[in-house]
Design an enzyme around this catalytic site. Sequence first.
Site, mmCIF file in Angstrom:
data_model
loop_
_atom_site.group_PDB
_atom_site.id
_atom_site.type_symbol
_atom_site.label_atom_id
_atom_site.label_comp_id
_atom_site.label_asym_id
_atom_site.label_seq_id
_atom_site.Cartn_x
_atom_site.Cartn_y
_atom_site.Cartn_z
ATOM 1 N N TYR A 41 0.804 -1.234 0.000
ATOM 2 C CA TYR A 41 0.000 0.000 0.000
ATOM 3 C C TYR A 41 0.835 1.282 0.000
ATOM 4 C CZ TYR A 41 -3.353 -3.579 1.235
ATOM 5 O OH TYR A 41 -4.110 -4.720 1.238
ATOM 6 N N SER A 115 -3.051 -6.950 8.138
ATOM 7 C CA SER A 115 -3.690 -7.354 6.894
ATOM 8 C C SER A 115 -2.668 -7.954 5.938
ATOM 9 C CB SER A 115 -4.317 -6.113 6.278
ATOM 10 O OG SER A 115 -5.665 -6.274 6.182
ATOM 11 N N TYR A 116 -2.566 -7.400 4.708
ATOM 12 C CA TYR A 116 -1.575 -7.973 3.782
ATOM 13 C C TYR A 116 -0.170 -7.901 4.397
ATOM 14 C CZ TYR A 116 0.182 -9.639 -0.667
ATOM 15 O OH TYR A 116 0.748 -10.424 -1.643
ATOM 16 N N TRP A 164 -11.121 -6.428 -3.033
ATOM 17 C CA TRP A 164 -9.656 -6.267 -2.913
ATOM 18 C C TRP A 164 -8.984 -6.546 -4.257
ATOM 19 C CZ3 TRP A 164 -5.052 -8.862 -3.499
ATOM 20 C CH2 TRP A 164 -3.930 -8.275 -2.897
ATOM 21 N N ASP A 251 -13.745 -7.705 12.606
ATOM 22 C CA ASP A 251 -12.765 -7.723 11.521
ATOM 23 C C ASP A 251 -12.918 -9.010 10.710
ATOM 24 O OD1 ASP A 251 -10.468 -7.309 9.957
ATOM 25 O OD2 ASP A 251 -9.344 -8.627 11.300
ATOM 26 N N HIS A 286 -12.534 -3.927 10.076
ATOM 27 C CA HIS A 286 -11.283 -3.877 9.313
ATOM 28 C C HIS A 286 -10.960 -2.499 8.724
ATOM 29 C CE1 HIS A 286 -7.933 -5.955 7.488
ATOM 30 N NE2 HIS A 286 -8.140 -5.235 6.402
HETATM 31 C C1 BEZ Z 1 -5.894 -5.675 3.485
HETATM 32 O O1 BEZ Z 1 -4.671 -5.665 3.319
HETATM 33 O O2 BEZ Z 1 -6.470 -4.792 4.132
HETATM 34 C C2 BEZ Z 1 -6.712 -6.789 2.875
HETATM 35 C C3 BEZ Z 1 -6.064 -7.782 2.170
HETATM 36 C C4 BEZ Z 1 -6.809 -8.797 1.629
HETATM 37 C C5 BEZ Z 1 -8.187 -8.834 1.794
HETATM 38 C C6 BEZ Z 1 -8.813 -7.842 2.503
HETATM 39 C C7 BEZ Z 1 -8.074 -6.812 3.048
#
Ligand code: BEZ
Length: 566
Positions: A41, A115-116, A164, A251, A286
């Site tokens: 990101y 997350s990722y 996503w 989440d 989330h």
């Molecule tokens: C995230 O990095 O926020 C994310 C990654 C995969 C699915 C949903 C969210």
Amino acid sequence: MKFSVDTEFRVPMRDGVELATSVWRPDGPGPFPALLVRTPYGKDGADLYGNQKLPDVFALVEAGYAVVAQDVRGTGQSPELLEPHRHDGEDGVDTLGWLAAQPWCDGNIGTWGGSYMGFVQWQAAALGAPALRAMSTAMTSADLYRAPWYSPGGALSLGGFYTWASLAALGNVRRGAAPGRAGELMAGLADSEKLFDPLPVADRSALIEALPWVREVLDHPERDAYWENLAAIDRAASITVPAFHLGGWYDLFLGETVRAYTLMRQHGGSEAAREGQRLVIGPWGHPDGADAGLFPDRSFGMAGSIKAAAVTDSQLQFFDHWIRGRADDGPRVRIFVMGIDTWRDETDWPLPDTRYTDYHLTGDGRANTARGDGRLTAAGPDQDASDVFRYDPLDPVPTLGGNILPLGGFAGPADQSEIENRSDVLCYTTPELDRPLEVTGPVELVLHVSSSAPDTDFTGKLVDVHPDGRALILCEGMCRTRYQADRMVPGDVYELRLDLNVTSNVFLPGHRLRLEVSSSNFPRYDRNTNTGGVIAEEARTVVAINQVHHGPAHPSRLVLPIIERS
Ligand code: BEZ
């Protein structure tokens, strides 16, 4: 505070590709312990530095750590196209190796991110990285089939996956992939019906052209070797470092957050890994902004804000202990108990004093809607009966809140009243409580079912019905019957076990517990077409007549983790 930032590092991977990396260093010669985050990101973007679920980078540098942020392959200033997960393990190991060899690094490294940015930590840790001392993860998964791409019950997590994936595909289009397809991808993001509704589910050529990995996910609807290879938690015994897990009751990664904690406690590859796991869960969802504890249908008060959890302080305390050998007197588990809206420290998860208690489904055979006769009772019923509903994949039960990426609505404790008016939603409700009842831990639903279809879905939702009528979702899950009952024969009854995820809630006096049962929750999950075929490829749907049996012969029941303390 004085520090330096160098955003121009290029770190070589084993195949010669160089990944763009920024390094923040405290004033002074060092060497410093380092904290690494790898992100898709933007290594220098607000997503990293303004995200309240993550520790504050300035505070980490001020505490004496070098902070290293890297664009994962195929994103930001790093080269190539994004192929989710493909290189994350090896690139993580190579970066940790490079970092440990830098003269300004003292060779002790922690990783962090949500997350990722959490997926990549698990992938690298499972491969073994000698300089890694500890990981701090937030709202993430170490089992990518169960979350976020499919689900414990076997349905595709359609809404989250296609949302996503569309964003990731647009990133690839900006790098020259699938020229001319940006408009279609943007249209899908602007109008979720365009993205989610068309059948077959796999018929999404713009998405697949820009991000071929989408096809791979669709080609593996079962948790087969493809997913086992990506399930770092299956290799818990080779992960030797402690982990801090931050989670949110709403989440989308909640189930895998607590599962990673629990499996590392049991099977972690060292005494430190088994003893050093820590878990913090608050009333959050989330997306950014879902961490204030404030939702349209429910507010958790001032204590519910992520600021009250002092994320940076706890993560620093954790890193200082495992990386620098300082004292850590933080609790192993810290949870926000909803209902009483209070933080509580615990010794472990699930709470060691949990009493798993059956609540039986019963009624006279008309449990359809919240006005029906479905009851939930602690005493086992003495009469057999069943409830029937018609599940039409072309008229699915719409998703309303819960543990989702926002799909039109919001992630969180949404009022389910509208859904409970549908005849394809069975409702089983207790009488009003006359004293508080605490449910904290994993919730399981055992259903005895039959169907006119060879394969269908069953869903379950635990709901807190407030005295003012709001029916607020706590947790939910589903089962795709092919994974537990093979091909069903009409009229035969099958026992299914549905993982309804975890929660922590005190049902207050005057409140009622409710279980909703149906066969869809769309677009949270893809719809079962009821044909028994390959669901993602099906354009044809069939209506199923689905039945839930209860009573002594077919003891359908909710298994609740009850906590009783004086
Ligand atoms: C995230 O990095 O926020 C994310 C990654 C995969 C699915 C949903 C969210």
